[in-house]
Design a protein around this motif. Structure first.
Motif, mmCIF file in Angstrom:
data_model
loop_
_atom_site.group_PDB
_atom_site.id
_atom_site.type_symbol
_atom_site.label_atom_id
_atom_site.label_comp_id
_atom_site.label_asym_id
_atom_site.label_seq_id
_atom_site.Cartn_x
_atom_site.Cartn_y
_atom_site.Cartn_z
ATOM 1 N N THR A 1 -6.792 -21.852 3.083
ATOM 2 C CA THR A 1 -6.520 -22.492 1.794
ATOM 3 C C THR A 1 -7.424 -21.934 0.709
ATOM 4 O OG1 THR A 1 -5.778 -24.550 2.839
ATOM 5 C CG2 THR A 1 -6.488 -24.683 0.543
ATOM 6 N N LEU A 2 -8.705 -21.760 1.023
ATOM 7 C CA LEU A 2 -9.655 -21.209 0.056
ATOM 8 C C LEU A 2 -9.338 -19.756 -0.260
ATOM 9 C CD1 LEU A 2 -12.919 -22.800 1.492
ATOM 10 C CD2 LEU A 2 -11.776 -23.405 -0.653
ATOM 11 N N MET A 3 -8.838 -19.006 0.709
ATOM 12 C CA MET A 3 -8.437 -17.621 0.461
ATOM 13 C C MET A 3 -7.200 -17.576 -0.419
ATOM 14 S SD MET A 3 -9.177 -16.007 4.255
ATOM 15 C CE MET A 3 -8.607 -14.368 3.829
ATOM 16 N N ASP A 4 -6.245 -18.478 -0.161
ATOM 17 C CA ASP A 4 -5.043 -18.531 -1.001
ATOM 18 C C ASP A 4 -5.386 -18.895 -2.444
ATOM 19 O OD1 ASP A 4 -3.513 -17.868 1.181
ATOM 20 O OD2 ASP A 4 -2.898 -19.927 1.621
ATOM 21 N N GLU A 5 -6.419 -19.718 -2.608
ATOM 22 C CA GLU A 5 -6.838 -20.131 -3.947
ATOM 23 C C GLU A 5 -7.729 -19.107 -4.628
ATOM 24 O OE1 GLU A 5 -8.783 -23.800 -3.186
ATOM 25 O OE2 GLU A 5 -6.928 -24.956 -2.933
ATOM 26 N N GLY A 6 -8.155 -18.073 -3.892
ATOM 27 C CA GLY A 6 -9.015 -17.042 -4.466
ATOM 28 C C GLY A 6 -10.490 -17.382 -4.433
ATOM 29 N N ALA A 7 -10.857 -18.500 -3.780
ATOM 30 C CA ALA A 7 -12.264 -18.873 -3.705
ATOM 31 C C ALA A 7 -13.012 -18.029 -2.678
ATOM 32 C CB ALA A 7 -12.405 -20.350 -3.357
ATOM 33 N N LEU A 8 -12.310 -17.530 -1.670
ATOM 34 C CA LEU A 8 -12.877 -16.644 -0.659
ATOM 35 C C LEU A 8 -11.956 -15.447 -0.470
ATOM 36 C CD1 LEU A 8 -14.043 -19.162 2.118
ATOM 37 C CD2 LEU A 8 -15.498 -17.954 0.484
ATOM 38 N N CYS A 9 -12.519 -14.355 -0.004
ATOM 39 C CA CYS A 9 -11.710 -13.164 0.247
ATOM 40 C C CYS A 9 -12.244 -12.451 1.486
ATOM 41 C CB CYS A 9 -11.730 -12.228 -0.960
ATOM 42 S SG CYS A 9 -13.390 -11.623 -1.395
ATOM 43 N N PRO A 10 -11.379 -11.757 2.230
ATOM 44 C CA PRO A 10 -11.855 -10.996 3.390
ATOM 45 C C PRO A 10 -12.560 -9.729 2.919
ATOM 46 C CG PRO A 10 -9.509 -10.669 3.080
ATOM 47 C CD PRO A 10 -9.927 -11.699 2.068
ATOM 48 N N LEU A 11 -13.550 -9.296 3.696
ATOM 49 C CA LEU A 11 -14.256 -8.078 3.319
ATOM 50 C C LEU A 11 -13.444 -6.838 3.661
ATOM 51 C CD1 LEU A 11 -16.534 -10.268 3.349
ATOM 52 C CD2 LEU A 11 -18.102 -8.423 3.930
ATOM 53 N N PHE A 12 -12.841 -6.866 4.836
ATOM 54 C CA PHE A 12 -11.990 -5.769 5.269
ATOM 55 C C PHE A 12 -11.129 -6.301 6.404
ATOM 56 C CE2 PHE A 12 -16.501 -5.129 6.356
ATOM 57 C CZ PHE A 12 -16.503 -5.595 7.658
ATOM 58 N N ASP A 13 -10.159 -5.516 6.819
ATOM 59 C CA ASP A 13 -9.198 -5.971 7.819
ATOM 60 C C ASP A 13 -9.826 -5.855 9.206
ATOM 61 O OD1 ASP A 13 -6.928 -6.860 9.017
ATOM 62 O OD2 ASP A 13 -5.870 -4.937 8.938
ATOM 63 N N SER A 14 -10.506 -6.948 9.617
ATOM 64 C CA SER A 14 -11.212 -6.886 10.897
ATOM 65 C C SER A 14 -11.135 -8.211 11.630
ATOM 66 C CB SER A 14 -12.678 -6.521 10.654
ATOM 67 O OG SER A 14 -13.271 -7.502 9.796
ATOM 68 N N PRO A 15 -9.955 -8.771 11.821
ATOM 69 C CA PRO A 15 -9.880 -10.069 12.508
ATOM 70 C C PRO A 15 -10.205 -9.943 13.997
ATOM 71 C CG PRO A 15 -7.691 -9.206 12.128
ATOM 72 C CD PRO A 15 -8.634 -8.264 11.440
ATOM 73 N N LEU A 16 -10.883 -10.947 14.489
ATOM 74 C CA LEU A 16 -11.168 -11.054 15.920
ATOM 75 C C LEU A 16 -10.346 -12.204 16.464
ATOM 76 C CD1 LEU A 16 -12.724 -10.538 18.551
ATOM 77 C CD2 LEU A 16 -14.565 -11.987 17.636
ATOM 78 N N ARG A 17 -9.427 -11.888 17.366
ATOM 79 C CA ARG A 17 -8.552 -12.913 17.941
ATOM 80 C C ARG A 17 -9.074 -13.317 19.313
ATOM 81 N NH1 ARG A 17 -2.129 -13.470 17.364
ATOM 82 N NH2 ARG A 17 -1.784 -15.181 18.823
ATOM 83 N N VAL A 18 -9.296 -14.621 19.472
ATOM 84 C CA VAL A 18 -9.811 -15.165 20.719
ATOM 85 C C VAL A 18 -8.642 -15.706 21.542
ATOM 86 C CG1 VAL A 18 -11.441 -16.797 21.741
ATOM 87 C CG2 VAL A 18 -11.931 -15.765 19.512
ATOM 88 N N ASP A 19 -8.737 -15.585 22.839
ATOM 89 C CA ASP A 19 -7.628 -15.973 23.713
ATOM 90 C C ASP A 19 -7.600 -17.490 23.926
ATOM 91 O OD1 ASP A 19 -5.450 -15.842 25.340
ATOM 92 O OD2 ASP A 19 -6.594 -15.313 27.147
ATOM 93 N N ARG A 20 -7.334 -18.206 22.873
ATOM 94 C CA ARG A 20 -7.124 -19.650 22.935
ATOM 95 C C ARG A 20 -6.423 -20.065 21.647
ATOM 96 N NH1 ARG A 20 -13.292 -20.086 22.796
ATOM 97 N NH2 ARG A 20 -13.843 -19.971 20.594
ATOM 98 N N GLY A 21 -5.915 -21.279 21.639
ATOM 99 C CA GLY A 21 -5.199 -21.750 20.460
ATOM 100 C C GLY A 21 -5.574 -23.176 20.110
ATOM 101 N N TYR A 22 -5.023 -23.624 19.006
ATOM 102 C CA TYR A 22 -5.258 -24.989 18.543
ATOM 103 C C TYR A 22 -3.955 -25.775 18.643
ATOM 104 C CZ TYR A 22 -9.871 -23.657 16.917
ATOM 105 O OH TYR A 22 -11.175 -23.238 16.871
#
Length: 326
Positions: free
Chosen positions: A262-283
């Motif tokens: 939500t904060l990224m969509d609002e422009g309050a936060l931004c990613p530094l670069f394309d480096s997501p870490l995906r963990v083998d679990r879900g919510y």
């Protein structure tokens, strides 16, 4: 022999009697009920005949209640009050619907609360009770809790009362202001000179956190780097506090997608670069079995799931557009 209900005089005659007894005047009673004095007198005579007692002592210019009339007035007034109370309860507006949700501090504050605000913009009649705790893992088992946000691990299996929400994905984020003042940060190696905001081990050992942590060390290792000697600018066991610090430009935080999106969509936060870490679990969203038949709870569930599906489709579209441009 006790008088049975089916032999009682009409309710209207009792109501007329109460008004006449209040005024001690058939004329004034007729004025209040908008009928003639003769009509009041006739109803009272009929009531006295039905009951077999005299209710009023008729004097030249006034009325007095007999002892039987006084006892009847007490009973009639009490009975009519009870009837009025019952009708008021029937016609009274029902309590507004309430949805009670539980989760960790971060899940409630960063993920659920913005969605609750959006839902209530269309359904302001629905109230929410949000129970947030990193220490009490039993909140989700309370009878009053309709929905619980839980992280999938060995204790959680998809079942009829469990909805999959999203995977566990994390990447570094900061405010645009911080990036402008201290960047650029083109790769993971460049973060060794950044102000990092880190979760204290106390967070990961909280009773309601039943899954393995994802730390800066994990992220650096996943990026193919040796773990640098880090001295974070701020450490806290409260993730919303760290996110708020990042928004204020105080450093870089590991941003869980569902918590900072939500904060990224609002422009309050931004990613530094394309480096997501995906963990083998879900919510997952756990629904109390007793809440399955509550229409407002199901409406909120549909709102959450529909919104997540639409968001996922939008991200896939943007990803495809980016690949095509390249």
């Amino acid at each position: 022999m006790l008088l049975k209900r089916r032999y009682l005089p009409s309710l209207g005659s009792f109501a007329t009697f109460e008004v006449a007894a209040k005024h001690l005047s058939f004329t004034l009673a007729g004025n209040e009920l908008n009928v003639t004095q003769a009509a009041i007198s006739q109803q009272i005579r009929g009531l006295e005949k039905s009951l077999g007692v005299t209710l009023f002592i008729r004097k030249h210019n006034s009325l007095e209640l007999t002892s039987d009339g006084q006892r009847l007035l007490t009973a009639v007034s009490g009975g009519l009050d009870i009837i009025c109370d019952g009708i008021n309860n029937i016609n009274a507006p029902s309590d507004p619907p309430v949805i009670t949700c539980s989760g960790t501090n971060a899940a409630i504050a960063c993920w659920l609360k913005p969605l609750v605000d959006r839902f209530r913009s269309d359904r302001p009649d629905v109230r929410f009770v949000l129970l947030a705790s990193d220490e009490d893992d039993t909140l989700r088992n309370f009878d009053e809790v309709d929905l619980s946000l839980i992280c999938g691990n060995e204790r959680c299996e998809v079942g009829e009362n469990l909805y999959y929400l999203f995977p566990d994905i994390v990447q570094p984020v900061c405010s645009p202001d911080y990036l402008e003042r201290h960047g650029p940060f083109p790769d993971a190696q460049s973060l060794e000179r950044a102000d990092l905001l880190d979760l204290h081990r106390k967070h990961w050992t909280s009773d309601a956190i039943g899954w393995h942590p994802v730390t800066w060390d994990d992220w650096f290792q996943a990026s193919g780097l040796g773990v640098p000697h880090l001295l974070p600018a701020m450490v806290s066991n409260n993730y919303p506090l760290l996110v708020n610090a990042a928004v204020k430009g105080e450093g870089i935080v590991l941003g869980w997608h569902h918590l900072v999106r939500t904060l990224m969509d609002e422009g309050a936060l931004c990613p530094l670069f394309d480096s997501p870490l995906r963990v083998d679990r879900g919510y997952y969203l756990k629904v109390n079995r007793a809440s399955l038949d509550k229409p407002h709870v199901q409406e909120f569930i549909d709102f959450l799931l529909t919104g997540l599906a639409a968001l996922e489709q939008e991200h896939q579209r943007l990803g495809a557009a980016t690949r095509d441009a390249l």
